[in-house]
Design a protein around this motif. Structure first.
Motif, PDB file in Angstrom:
ATOM      1  N   UNK A   1       5.053  -3.182   5.392  1.00 32.97           N
ATOM      2  CA  UNK A   1       5.227  -4.403   4.605  1.00 32.97           C
ATOM      3  C   UNK A   1       6.628  -4.476   4.013  1.00 32.97           C
ATOM      4  N   UNK A   2       7.071  -3.376   3.367  1.00 39.66           N
ATOM      5  CA  UNK A   2       8.404  -3.334   2.754  1.00 39.66           C
ATOM      6  C   UNK A   2       9.099  -2.051   3.183  1.00 39.66           C
ATOM      7  N   UNK A   3      10.337  -2.191   3.629  1.00 35.37           N
ATOM      8  CA  UNK A   3      11.120  -1.016   4.021  1.00 35.37           C
ATOM      9  C   UNK A   3      12.527  -1.164   3.463  1.00 35.37           C
ATOM     10  N   UNK A   4      12.898  -0.252   2.582  1.00 41.96           N
ATOM     11  CA  UNK A   4      14.229  -0.246   1.954  1.00 41.96           C
ATOM     12  C   UNK A   4      14.980   0.963   2.466  1.00 41.96           C
TER      13      UNK A   4
ATOM     14  N   UNK B   1      13.678  -3.662  -8.652  1.00 41.12           N
ATOM     15  CA  UNK B   1      12.812  -4.836  -8.515  1.00 41.12           C
ATOM     16  C   UNK B   1      13.638  -6.106  -8.332  1.00 41.12           C
ATOM     17  N   UNK B   2      14.719  -6.229  -9.109  1.00 40.71           N
ATOM     18  CA  UNK B   2      15.560  -7.421  -9.008  1.00 40.71           C
ATOM     19  C   UNK B   2      16.265  -7.502  -7.653  1.00 40.71           C
ATOM     20  N   UNK B   3      16.579  -6.352  -7.070  1.00 36.89           N
ATOM     21  CA  UNK B   3      17.193  -6.343  -5.742  1.00 36.89           C
ATOM     22  C   UNK B   3      16.182  -6.795  -4.686  1.00 36.89           C
TER      23      UNK B   3
ATOM     24  N   UNK C   1      19.668  -2.031   3.354  1.00 39.24           N
ATOM     25  CA  UNK C   1      18.786  -3.060   3.900  1.00 39.24           C
ATOM     26  C   UNK C   1      17.461  -3.105   3.149  1.00 39.24           C
ATOM     27  N   UNK C   2      16.897  -4.319   3.077  1.00 40.37           N
ATOM     28  CA  UNK C   2      15.555  -4.543   2.530  1.00 40.37           C
ATOM     29  C   UNK C   2      14.818  -5.404   3.548  1.00 40.37           C
ATOM     30  N   UNK C   3      13.784  -4.840   4.145  1.00 48.04           N
ATOM     31  CA  UNK C   3      13.020  -5.539   5.163  1.00 48.04           C
ATOM     32  C   UNK C   3      11.617  -5.846   4.637  1.00 48.04           C
ATOM     33  N   UNK C   4      11.200  -7.097   4.775  1.00 46.86           N
ATOM     34  CA  UNK C   4       9.831  -7.500   4.501  1.00 46.86           C
ATOM     35  C   UNK C   4       9.196  -7.782   5.848  1.00 46.86           C
ATOM     36  N   UNK C   5       8.371  -6.855   6.313  1.00 48.10           N
ATOM     37  CA  UNK C   5       7.909  -6.939   7.697  1.00 48.10           C
ATOM     38  C   UNK C   5       9.111  -6.824   8.610  1.00 48.10           C
TER      39      UNK C   5
ATOM     40  N   UNK D   1      15.502  -9.420   3.908  1.00 46.08           N
ATOM     41  CA  UNK D   1      15.556 -10.262   2.706  1.00 46.08           C
ATOM     42  C   UNK D   1      16.667  -9.805   1.753  1.00 46.08           C
ATOM     43  N   UNK D   2      17.480  -8.843   2.165  1.00 49.26           N
ATOM     44  CA  UNK D   2      18.485  -8.271   1.267  1.00 49.26           C
ATOM     45  C   UNK D   2      19.509  -9.288   0.795  1.00 49.26           C
ATOM     46  N   UNK D   3      19.815 -10.277   1.614  1.00 46.82           N
ATOM     47  CA  UNK D   3      20.856 -11.242   1.251  1.00 46.82           C
ATOM     48  C   UNK D   3      20.286 -12.568   0.755  1.00 46.82           C
ATOM     49  N   UNK D   4      18.954 -12.650   0.647  1.00 51.93           N
ATOM     50  CA  UNK D   4      18.343 -13.913   0.258  1.00 51.93           C
ATOM     51  C   UNK D   4      18.352 -14.089  -1.262  1.00 51.93           C
ATOM     52  N   UNK D   5      18.575 -15.316  -1.745  1.00 54.16           N
ATOM     53  CA  UNK D   5      18.404 -15.580  -3.172  1.00 54.16           C
ATOM     54  C   UNK D   5      16.922 -15.540  -3.533  1.00 54.16           C
ATOM     55  N   UNK D   6      16.635 -15.467  -4.821  1.00 59.98           N
ATOM     56  CA  UNK D   6      15.261 -15.249  -5.270  1.00 59.98           C
ATOM     57  C   UNK D   6      14.301 -16.332  -4.792  1.00 59.98           C
ATOM     58  N   UNK D   7      14.734 -17.601  -4.781  1.00 58.43           N
ATOM     59  CA  UNK D   7      13.801 -18.661  -4.387  1.00 58.43           C
ATOM     60  C   UNK D   7      13.416 -18.544  -2.916  1.00 58.43           C
TER      61      UNK D   7
END
Length: 237
Positions: free
Chosen positions: A1-4, A44-46, A57-61, A65-71
């Protein structure tokens, strides 16, 4: 689900996260414990997109999502229950919950709202009682229930809980952790950041220990509970 992987976050000269790597499998509850200033909220904020990583890197599946803004991260299915609770104080409990639904009209057309609200009120009967009360007049525990409910009502892929016990009375803290335990049993995927390490480890499947912006230990939560060093540093003996 999440891989950092090898995540670094800097605030000017401050190196807040130093090569952090972690994974969260679908349906797991993973705790992150550590002292004040260790970098837990920065992590968490990252993930949610409120701070931009310097590298890593931050992978959701399969999606980065590492470069995406919060919205945008929110739209990908990540919900954050922030530290110190954040409700729309001038709005009623019902209006706060409807705001969670109104962000995704395609997934939740208005014809479905009553059913989604009923599910929340079944989980938190107190919120039904306070439905028409302004959120700013709720107790701290009730505001935390509302913040969690607003995150849950949109059925996120990943729920981030940042210090859910902060500033709450012990009896309310017990209620909040019973809620987390129930969510885990329902298969909700959770990252739990918490200073009350004993309670966090009791509900988690696995845990990471964060010190000075880096993970120094990780493993099954039960094993960390039995670790002498963890007990001395975080569990009070």
């Amino acid at each position: 689900m999440l891989n950092i992987s090898d995540l670094h976050v800097r605030y000017d000269a401050v190196h807040a996260l130093r090569g952090v790597s972690m994974e969260v499998r679908q349906g797991e509850t993973v705790a992150v414990i550590g002292s004040n200033g260790a970098g837990k909220t920065t992590l968490m904020n990252a993930i949610i997109g409120m701070v931009k990583p310097s590298s890593g890197s931050i992978m959701l599946g399969d999606a980065s999502i590492a470069s995406l803004p919060a919205y945008r991260t929110f739209a990908e299915g990540v919900s954050l229950v922030p530290e110190r609770r954040e409700v729309f104080g001038a709005l009623t409990v019902l209006e706060n919950l409807k705001m969670g639904l109104s962000m995704e009209r395609k997934r939740f057309p208005k014809t479905t709202w009553n059913g989604e609200l009923e599910a929340i009120f079944a989980r938190f009967p107190r919120l039904r009682e306070r439905m028409n009360q302004t959120a700013g007049t709720l107790s701290g525990g009730e505001q935390q229930m509302l913040t969690i409910s607003r995150a849950l009502i949109r059925k996120p892929k990943l729920l981030l809980l940042d210090e859910p016990s902060l500033g709450l009375a012990p009896i309310v803290v017990n209620d909040i952790f019973q809620t987390i335990k129930g969510l885990k049993e329902e298969g909700v995927t959770i990252v739990l950041v918490e200073q009350l390490a004993r309670k966090a480890l009791a509900v988690a499947d696995r845990a990471y220990v964060l010190e000075n912006g880096a993970f120094v230990m990780h493993g099954p939560a039960q094993e960390l509970q039995a670790n002498d060093n963890i007990a001395k540093a975080y569990l009070g003996g």
